[in-house]
Design an enzyme around this catalytic site. Structure first.
Site, PDB file in Angstrom:
ATOM      1  N   THR A 128       0.874  -1.172   0.000  1.00 57.70           N
ATOM      2  CA  THR A 128       0.000   0.000   0.000  1.00 57.70           C
ATOM      3  C   THR A 128       0.911   1.222   0.000  1.00 57.70           C
ATOM      4  O   THR A 128       1.522   1.552   1.017  1.00 57.70           O
ATOM      5  CB  THR A 128      -0.905   0.015   1.238  1.00 57.70           C
ATOM      6  OG1 THR A 128      -1.645  -1.200   1.286  1.00 57.70           O
ATOM      7  CG2 THR A 128      -1.873   1.194   1.184  1.00 57.70           C
ATOM      8  N   LYS A 174      -0.573   5.697   8.379  1.00 61.34           N
ATOM      9  CA  LYS A 174       0.128   5.950   7.109  1.00 61.34           C
ATOM     10  C   LYS A 174      -0.850   5.962   5.941  1.00 61.34           C
ATOM     11  O   LYS A 174      -0.819   6.860   5.080  1.00 61.34           O
ATOM     12  CB  LYS A 174       1.179   4.861   6.878  1.00 61.34           C
ATOM     13  CG  LYS A 174       1.920   4.966   5.543  1.00 61.34           C
ATOM     14  CD  LYS A 174       2.382   3.597   5.034  1.00 61.34           C
ATOM     15  CE  LYS A 174       1.212   2.778   4.525  1.00 61.34           C
ATOM     16  NZ  LYS A 174       1.633   1.520   3.870  1.00 61.34           N
ATOM     17  N   LYS A 232      -6.925   0.647  -3.605  1.00 62.14           N
ATOM     18  CA  LYS A 232      -6.473   0.153  -2.309  1.00 62.14           C
ATOM     19  C   LYS A 232      -6.637   1.199  -1.221  1.00 62.14           C
ATOM     20  O   LYS A 232      -7.123   0.900  -0.114  1.00 62.14           O
ATOM     21  CB  LYS A 232      -5.011  -0.283  -2.419  1.00 62.14           C
ATOM     22  CG  LYS A 232      -4.358  -0.678  -1.101  1.00 62.14           C
ATOM     23  CD  LYS A 232      -5.052  -1.837  -0.411  1.00 62.14           C
ATOM     24  CE  LYS A 232      -4.271  -2.271   0.832  1.00 62.14           C
ATOM     25  NZ  LYS A 232      -5.003  -3.258   1.637  1.00 62.14           N
TER      26      LYS A 232
END
Length: 299
Positions: free
Chosen positions: A94, A239, A170
Site C-alpha cells: 500500500t 500511514k 487500495k
C-alpha cells in the site's frame, strides 16, 4: 514459474508460502535474514541480496511504506538496476499514488514492466491464499503474472492500464475500513455506556443490517478488546489515511471524514498504542467515554 519476493513481514511471508504451495519457484530476500531463512523449510530459495531476487525476471515487493520501497528500487544494487530488461516489478504494498506513478515511469524508461497489485486481507488470509488482489498495468503484464495472482487468492480486480489506479482502489478500500473502525468504536462505546451488551449488539447487527466480514472481524476485536497481536498495526493505518489525504488533495477532492480518522489514529498513537492493531481506536473511544478498559487484550 520463477519469481523473487522482497519484504517478508507477516504479509510477505504469508504470500511467499502461498506461492510456494502453488508450485512456483520463489527466491526471497529480507534485510533481516532470519525471516528469509525461516522460509527454507517451505521450499524458498534465500537470496543474499535484493539484486539476486530480481534474476528470475519477475520480482514482487511487499514493503511497509514509500520510503522502504523507494530505497529498494532506486538504491545501489536495487531493483531498477538489477531487474533484466523486459523484467517485471510487481508492487504489492500500500503506497502513495505519486510513488506508483514514479515507479511506472522509471521502469518504462529502463525497458522494464511495472504492475501495482496491492492486496486486501490480513496475514491469515495471505498465508491461506484468500487475498483479494487489485491490479493496475499493461494487460500483457497482467496476463503474464496472473498465475501468481490466482495463487494469492480467488478475487482479482484488474482496474486499468495505469498502475496507480490500483493504488487509488487500495487506499479507497482502506479508508472505508478505517471509517468502519471509527463508527463501530463510537457506536459500541455509546452502547456500553448506556448499559447495552456490546457483544449481543454486534451479534445482532452483523446478522441483520451489517452482515459483512469487515464488521464481523473488527466488531469482535473491539468488543473483546483484542488488539494484540496486530493483524494490521496502527502506524500502518495512520500511514494509509495520510496517503489518501495526500492523493485527495492532489486531485482536489475534500475528504473531511478521513481527517477525523487521522486525528483518532494520532490520539491512539499518543496514548502508546503503536504496537497494537488499528482496531485499538475502539479502546480510545471507550476511554473518551469514561469506560473501563476491557480486560481481554490478547488471546
Amino acid at each position: 514459474m520463477d519469481a523473487g519476493l522482497i519484504g517478508l513481514g507477516k504479509m510477505g511471508s504469508g504470500i511467499a508460502k502461498t506461492l510456494l504451495r502453488a508450485g512456483h519457484r520463489v527466491t526471497v530476500y529480507n534485510r533481516t535474514r532470519a525471516r528469509a531463512e525461516a522460509l527454507r523449510a517451505d521450499g524458498a530459495i534465500v537470496a543474499a541480496s535484493a539484486a539476486e531476487a530480481c534474476l528470475g525476471g519477475v520480482v514482487f515487493t511487499m514493503l511497509a511504506d514509500d520510503a522502504a520501497l523507494d530505497s529498494f528500487v532506486f538504491g545501489d544494487g536495487g531493483i531498477l538496476a538489477s531487474l533484466p530488461r523486459g523484467g517485471v516489478h510487481v508492487s504489492l504494498s500500500t503506497i502513495s499514488v505519486a510513488l506508483s506513478d514514479k515507479l511506472a515511469a522509471a521502469h518504462a524508461k529502463a525497458g522494464q514492466g511495472y504492475l501495482a497489485a496491492p492486496v486486501f486481507g490480513r496475514p491469515d488470509a495471505a498465508e491461506a491464499g484468500r487475498l483479494a488482489v487489485v491490479v493496475g498495468g499493461a494487460e500483457s503484464l497482467v496476463q503474464q503474472c496472473k498465475p501468481f495472482f490466482e495463487a494469492m487468492g480467488p478475487k482479482l480486480f484488474v482496474v486499468g492500464e495505469r498502475p496507480s489506479m490500483a493504488n487509488v482502489v487500495k487506499l479507497s478500500g482502506n479508508f472505508l475500513i478505517a471509517t468502519v473502525l471509527e463508527s463501530l468504536s463510537e457506536a459500541l462505546a455509546f452502547a456500553r455506556k448506556s448499559g447495552v451488551d456490546a457483544g449481543a449488539l454486534m451479534e445482532f447487527l452483523t446478522a441483520t443490517l451489517f452482515n459483512a466480514p469487515v464488521y464481523k472481524t473488527y466488531g469482535e476485536l473491539i468488543v473483546q478488546g483484542k488488539h494484540e497481536p496486530a493483524g494490521f498495526a496502527l502506524p500502518l493505518g495512520l500511514k494509509d489515511v495520510r496517503l489518501i489525504l495526500q492523493a485527495a488533495e492532489a486531485a482536489s477532492v475534500p475528504m473531511p471524514i478521513a481527517s477525523v480518522v487521522r486525528d483518532r489514529f494520532i490520539t491512539a498513537m499518543a496514548r502508546g498504542n503503536q504496537d497494537k492493531d488499528w482496531s485499538v481506536i475502539g479502546r480510545v473511544a471507550a476511554e473518551d467515554a469514561g469506560l473501563p478498559q476491557i480486560s481481554r487484550a490478547a488471546g
